[in-house]
Design an enzyme around this catalytic site. Structure first.
Site, PDB file in Angstrom:
ATOM      1  CG  PHE A 128       8.701   5.263  16.226  1.00  0.00           C
ATOM      2  CD1 PHE A 128       7.919   6.417  16.140  1.00  0.00           C
ATOM      3  CD2 PHE A 128       9.390   5.019  17.409  1.00  0.00           C
ATOM      4  CE1 PHE A 128       7.831   7.299  17.218  1.00  0.00           C
ATOM      5  CE2 PHE A 128       9.321   5.901  18.484  1.00  0.00           C
ATOM      6  CZ  PHE A 128       8.526   7.041  18.393  1.00  0.00           C
ATOM      7  CB  CYS A 148       4.598   4.639   7.991  1.00  0.00           C
ATOM      8  SG  CYS A 148       3.877   4.866   6.363  1.00  0.00           S
ATOM      9  CB  THR A 204       4.494  -2.331   5.428  1.00  0.00           C
ATOM     10  OG1 THR A 204       4.737  -0.921   5.480  1.00  0.00           O
ATOM     11  CG2 THR A 204       3.054  -2.614   5.778  1.00  0.00           C
ATOM     12  CB  CYS A 210      17.821 -39.450   1.248  1.00  0.00           C
ATOM     13  SG  CYS A 210      16.610 -38.300   1.930  1.00  0.00           S
ATOM     14  CB  CYS A 248      17.021 -31.383   1.687  1.00  0.00           C
ATOM     15  SG  CYS A 248      16.036 -31.841   0.251  1.00  0.00           S
ATOM     16  CG  ASN A 258      -0.268   0.569   2.445  1.00  0.00           C
ATOM     17  OD1 ASN A 258      -0.321   1.769   2.697  1.00  0.00           O
ATOM     18  ND2 ASN A 258       0.383  -0.281   3.230  1.00  0.00           N
ATOM     19  CB  CYS A 271      14.741 -35.284  -5.469  1.00  0.00           C
ATOM     20  SG  CYS A 271      16.197 -36.013  -4.682  1.00  0.00           S
TER      21      CYS A 271
END
Lengths: 423, 425
Positions: free
Chosen positions: A133, A135, A201, A376, A379, A74, A352
């Site tokens: 404090f 924006c 944000t 393997c 992960c 925004n 994979c």
């Protein structure tokens, strides 16, 4: 008997769900409907010297074909309504809903302006103040918002002014547009804040109109960076919440914000140290009604985990938030594919093969792919891409070695298991 | 290029699967799991890279999506509509195993390909002229697919067609609620956009020109002549008794008069029979009965098609062997025996959907081996005579359009290798 009552630095609300300072808290009529729907608190859209907003204020980040945005942005500023109107409505809302928490978000410049607006907020009946404090667009160009939040000394000084004048709890809302959140949380604490709320944000460009060559949201032929929020920012907010929550010298409560859309998201913030949570984007997209599910989901979770009060949950996951050097390198898991529930999409195979360590291959004469457990590395990628719940599980493999972290290895020569997937 | 008559009985039919709009296509496309080594691809006779074309729809790359489809199947637009996807790609969608509705692959394919044909998106160019010439006999899907592929290699191609309209059963035979002739024709014209596909129409090889003469002025010959006339039954030479394929062609290319038909009987239990049943019901015939000598479980028509016919109001007589006709000079009923019989089903119209004759034996004088009327080929469609290839119904005995397209393309690849290596028919 469950009790959802929460105390965030002295601000008491009947449940931990607050509306964040944003368009959903723009007016008294909206907040009354929100309280009717079940929201425990609301942080009033930031008051200050009223501004004029642009048309074309929001943008969304959607994955192709999806209706629900991953992220939202925004370029709207603080309230554009007269202060008198806002204060009158705060008074009316508090009179009508004495048990719900009304927190007033504030953003002004001079000490005198702070004194004046704090007095009016308290007179209107606010339960607490939140200092904006954070924006990251528009207001910071005028020396407010994140311009304050990014300078610990300024943050501490203004917080000190506010505490000088305020008789009600003060939360400092922190900006994530910093490389390390700790000095900023500490500055608020030193300034005397009763708590912090985070995150505001994240500075962002939500997208580009590829036919017009203009950023979005487009205002005539120009645009500007906005503030990014929504589900995509939740991991960043969780990290910053946990980073403050686990620090031994940080002792004031946290109101968690950032991409919270469901009760599950809220639980995660509480477990990482938030005392209450604030929601904006999900409400903007779906309305106040989502809080019913959030409350029910939280209650069910608390019953399942035998919590009676919200504060029993707060920070419960923090002890697990460690450093990489402390992780057990001898802990070994491998993927197990349940052949009965596998539907044969082979998404795990390609993931994979191309994105991990080449240990899963297409099944020969069988639908389910095959895992070479000796290669393997555990992960989790296959489990992440699998569309069938619980079809792929990551199963610990026993080995004879005791746990050993990198630190143990470097400092004490602890024995590490043989590496896998290094073909 | 070719004008279809304006008055055609098939025009009353609407699509039984409505085309997607952009929003519907995006919603369905984004549901696709984008499987790797996907079962839907393996289920497609032409091997279309289905997950990839669907992802391209989801990202808004519709041109790329259409290119992916047509690269594998040059009749991708008509196949999107006429393929029995329920038993092919959609039937093998992994979502079926999860109890989740499968991806509507045919409808997504139609979404991309319809736009390509309508907007005349061009994806393919003819290759540089090789000086080689290939004759293709029959202008159906197999020959069209082969001709297009051969043009990409730069070979000169001539299609010989005994009728006056190209396209084969794709134009004259498919059920109009799936695809109408004008839409099949629009795609055909789009395919011809590659340029250089010559037609010699109204010319039946073996009658108007000898088979052997083709070898004289072509480097290779592809035979895509489909099947022969409808099989008949004793006593069928009555007014109102028609072969199913012939009747469907008349319905698609012109008008059929059903004004005096209250009851119609379709004899047979295959897909042509089921198509006829649904077409007659759709054209307003009040009572349509399928008379089949076997059981419902044994019929070769697809179950999903027969289910749809039943919903349309179709009746059936199972275990009923046709034993003759009632009426003279015009049919009034069909006599049958069997577990329900003997009896007579009233009918003012009878369609015989009991198969078509096979034409393979007419190639025998050329030294091309056939068994039971079906030409013997290898996997590429090559016959026992070098330079002669067969594909489509003439080779497979009667399958789907998509099989014909696949066989045509496969044969074209083999023909290209053959003539590029100096071979000559």
């Amino acid at each position: 008997m469950l009790d959802l009552t929460t105390d965030t630095g002295g601000i008491i609300s009947p449940n931990p769900f607050w509306l964040a300072s944003a368009p959903p808290t723009n007016s008294g009529g909206q907040i009354e409907r929100a309280f009717d729907a079940g929201w425990g608190g609301a942080v009033w859209k930031t008051l200050g010297t009223p501004i004029q907003n642009v048309s074309s204020r929001f943008g969304a980040n959607k994955l192709y074909g999806n209706v629900e945005p991953l992220g939202f942005n925004n370029i709207e500023l603080i309230t554009d309504r007269p202060l008198e109107t806002n204060f009158r409505e705060i008074y009316e809302v508090k009179k009508k809903y004495p048990k719900n928490a009304v927190i007033v978000s504030l953003m002004v410049e001079t000490k005198e302006e702070w004194r004046e607006i704090i007095k009016r907020s308290i007179d209107a009946g606010a339960d607490g103040l939140e200092l904006n404090f954070g924006c990251p667009h528009g207001m910071c160009e005028r020396g407010m918002g994140s311009a304050v939040g990014q300078e610990p000394a300024v943050n501490e000084r203004i917080t000190g002014w506010v505490k000088e004048y305020s008789t009600i709890p003060v939360l400092v809302k922190l900006t994530p547009n910093v490389s390390n959140i700790l000095p900023h949380g500490m500055a608020a604490q030193r300034g005397g804040a009763d708590g912090v709320s985070l995150i505001n944000t994240i500075k962002s460009i939500i997208g580009v109109d590829i036919d017009r060559y203009v950023l979005e949201p487009r205002v005539a032929g120009l645009s500007t960076n906005g503030g990014y929020c929504g589900p995509a920012v939740k991991p960043i907010a969780l990290f910053m919440t946990g980073e403050l929550g686990r620090h031994p010298d940080f002792r004031i409560p946290i109101s968690g914000i950032g991409g919270i859309s469901t009760w599950r998201d809220a639980v995660e913030f509480l477990l990482l140290g938030a005392s209450s949570v604030q929601v904006c984007t999900a409400v903007m997209l779906h309305g106040y009604r989502i809080v019913e599910d959030m409350i029910e989901g939280l209650e069910t979770y608390m019953r399942t985990h035998q919590f009676e009060r919200v504060d029993q949950m707060v920070g419960r996951a923090l002890p697990s938030f460690s450093e990489w050097g402390n992780l057990d390198l001898n802990y070994d898991t491998v993927a197990k594919i349940d052949a009965n529930s596998c539907i044969g999409c082979n998404r795990c195979v390609v993931a994979c093969q191309d994105g991990a360590h080449q240990c899963i291959t297409v099944g020969v004469d069988v639908k389910a792919p095959l895992v070479d457990e000796s290669e393997c590395v555990g992960c989790n990628l296959c489990q992440i891409v699998c569309p069938v719940p619980d079809c792929i599980t990551m199963v610990p493999v026993e080995n004879s070695l005791p746990p050993a972290s990198w630190n143990d290895h470097v400092n004490h020569g602890a024995e590490l298991r043989m590496k896998k997937g290094v073909h | 290029m070719w004008k279809l008559p304006d008055a055609r009985s098939e025009s009353v039919f609407e699509d039984y699967k409505a085309p997607y709009d952009a929003q519907q296509a995006a919603a369905e496309a984004s549901r696709c799991l984008y499987c790797y080594d996907a079962p839907c691809i393996k289920a497609c006779p032409t091997g279309i890279d289905i997950p990839n074309f669907i992802r391209k729809i989801a990202t808004g790359n519709v041109q790329g999506s259409a290119r992916t489809i047509f690269s594998a199947n040059i009749l991708g637009a008509s196949c999107a509509c006429v393929c029995p996807v329920e038993v092919l790609c959609v039937g093998d969608c992994v979502y079926n195993a999860a109890g989740i509705p499968p991806i509507q692959i045919g409808r997504l394919q139609r979404y991309a390909t319809d736009q390509a044909v309508a907007a005349n998106w061009r994806f393919f160019e003819a290759g540089p002229d090789t000086g080689k010439r290939v004759a293709l006999v029959g202008a159906g899907p197999a020959s069209l697919s082969a001709a297009h592929e051969l043009r990409r290699h730069g070979h000169a191609v001539t299609i010989y067609e005994k009728g006056s309209v190209p396209g084969g059963l794709n134009v004259t035979g498919v059920a109009p609620y799936k695809l109408r002739a004008e839409d099949a024709m629009a795609e055909l014209e789009w395919v011809l956009g590659i340029g250089g596909i010559e037609f010699v129409m109204n010319t039946e090889i073996g009658r108007d020109r000898s088979w052997e003469s083709l070898a004289a002025d072509h480097d290779a010959v592809f035979v895509g002549i489909g099947l022969g006339p409808d099989r008949s039954l004793p006593g069928a030479a009555l007014g109102g008794v028609h072969g199913a394929v012939a009747w469907i062609e008349q319905m698609k290319l012109g008008l059929v008069d059903l004004s005096s038909v209250r009851d119609a009987v379709v004899i047979g239990g295959g897909n042509t029979a089921v198509d006829c049943v649904r077409e007659l019901l759709g054209l307003g015939v009040p009572g349509v009965t399928m008379v089949y000598r076997g059981t419902e479980a044994k019929m070769s028509g697809y179950a999903h098609e027969w289910d749809a016919a039943k919903k349309d109001g179709a009746r059936a007589l199972w275990n009923a062997a046709p034993a003759g006709f009632v009426g003279e000079p015009h049919v009034e009923g069909v006599r049958y025996t069997g577990t329900e019989g003997p009896g007579v089903v009233p009918a003012q119209l009878v369609l015989l959907a009991i198969g078509q004759s096979k034409l393979g034996d007419q190639l025998a004088p050329l030294g091309i081996r056939a068994e039971a009327g079906r030409v013997v080929t290898d996997a590429t469609g090559a016959t026992s005579r070098p330079g002669w290839y067969v594909g489509g119904d003439a080779a497979n005995g009667g399958k789907e359009v998509v099989n014909a397209v696949a066989e045509g393309k496969r044969a074209a690849t083999a023909i290209h290798a053959f003539i590029s290596g100096g071979g000559h028919a």
